[in-house]
Design a protein around this motif. Structure first.
Motif, PDB file in Angstrom:
ATOM      1  N   GLN A  26     -23.275 -12.196   9.226  1.00 39.70           N
ATOM      2  CA  GLN A  26     -22.687 -11.028   9.882  1.00 39.70           C
ATOM      3  C   GLN A  26     -21.537 -10.441   9.074  1.00 39.70           C
ATOM      4  O   GLN A  26     -21.346  -9.211   9.048  1.00 39.70           O
ATOM      5  N   ASP A  27     -20.792 -11.278   8.383  1.00 38.28           N
ATOM      6  CA  ASP A  27     -19.707 -10.778   7.535  1.00 38.28           C
ATOM      7  C   ASP A  27     -20.268  -9.945   6.375  1.00 38.28           C
ATOM      8  O   ASP A  27     -19.711  -8.895   6.018  1.00 38.28           O
ATOM      9  N   LYS A  30     -21.427  -6.572   7.627  1.00 38.37           N
ATOM     10  CA  LYS A  30     -20.300  -5.671   7.866  1.00 38.37           C
ATOM     11  C   LYS A  30     -19.786  -5.069   6.555  1.00 38.37           C
ATOM     12  O   LYS A  30     -19.359  -3.911   6.518  1.00 38.37           O
ATOM     13  N   GLN A  33     -22.177  -2.365   5.727  1.00 43.90           N
ATOM     14  CA  GLN A  33     -21.936  -1.203   6.583  1.00 43.90           C
ATOM     15  C   GLN A  33     -20.807  -0.342   6.030  1.00 43.90           C
ATOM     16  O   GLN A  33     -20.863   0.893   6.086  1.00 43.90           O
ATOM     17  N   GLN A  34     -19.798  -0.985   5.475  1.00 43.21           N
ATOM     18  CA  GLN A  34     -18.692  -0.240   4.882  1.00 43.21           C
ATOM     19  C   GLN A  34     -19.155   0.547   3.657  1.00 43.21           C
ATOM     20  O   GLN A  34     -18.669   1.651   3.389  1.00 43.21           O
ATOM     21  N   ASP A  38     -22.594   2.510   8.953  1.00 45.10           N
ATOM     22  CA  ASP A  38     -23.179   1.752  10.051  1.00 45.10           C
ATOM     23  C   ASP A  38     -24.264   2.532  10.788  1.00 45.10           C
ATOM     24  O   ASP A  38     -24.865   2.028  11.736  1.00 45.10           O
TER      25      ASP A  38
END
Length: 214
Positions: A26-27, A30, A33-34, A38
């Protein structure tokens, strides 16, 4: 990101379903996504492991496109094959395009001889009993029309590793047009395979169930 490079001419979103894995998945998502937004990289996490079949259903709920590709996120299924899947679907108007290790041009890299024999034997047994019209029943690298995937999933009852076999059998029985693309499956570099005795027993039970219900 490799995926973005190979399908840069296609409007797409990537949906990651993570069942509370402790490996930092999940990290990493993320961070992606940056970098990519997203709106294009969607994380749809669940608190614990709830089974492969329910993960597919969970991801499908959030898919907005007309086509859905299901693939492993550890690069065992390489994104370089996606243009071949898309090309095959456009040329044949197929409802499903499935990757296969068991035709000319396909294969497996990084498996032990025993693992290869187990996988091949499982496919031969399933093909002999169920005659689904595809060469690779236990693979999960597939492109679906979204409407077809929704219909098939609504018919399936399996929740674990038998789920992907049940999906292709149900699709065949419903008369959907299925095409194949040769792929090379590459075993994961990090982590270990989840295939064990319990998964083999589950597979055999699922095979018997499908034999008598499809």
């Amino acid at each position: 990101m490799t995926f973005c490079c190979v399908v840069r001419d296609v409007d797409f979103e990537i949906i990651i379903v993570d069942d509370g894995s402790p490996d930092g998945t999940q990290d990493i998502v993320k961070q992606l996504q940056q970098a990519y937004g997203d709106d294009r990289i969607l994380l749809r996490a669940r608190p614990k492991k709830l089974g492969l079949g329910t993960a597919y259903i969970h991801g499908l709920k959030h898919a907005s496109g007309n086509f859905v590709v299901i693939m492993d996120a550890d690069l065992s299924h390489h994104p370089k094959y996606l243009p071949h899947f898309i090309k095959k679907q456009i040329e044949t108007r197929a409802d499903i395009v499935t990757g296969t290790r068991y035709v000319k041009g396909g294969g497996v890299h990084g498996w032990t001889l025993m693992r290869k024999l187990t996988s091949r034997g499982a496919n031969v047994l399933a093909h002999t009993l169920l005659w689904p019209g595809v060469s690779d029943m236990t693979g999960s690298f597939r492109l679906y029309k979204k409407s077809v995937l929704e219909d098939i999933i609504s018919s399936c009852v399996s929740k674990g590793y038998v789920f992907q076999m049940e999906m292709i059998v149900r699709a065949s029985r419903k008369g959907y047009h299925i095409e194949e693309v040769p792929i090379t499956f590459v075993d994961r570099v990090y982590g270990s395979s989840k295939l064990g005795g319990s998964e083999i027993v589950e597979y055999l039970k699922g095979l018997v169930y499908l034999l008598f219900t499809t």
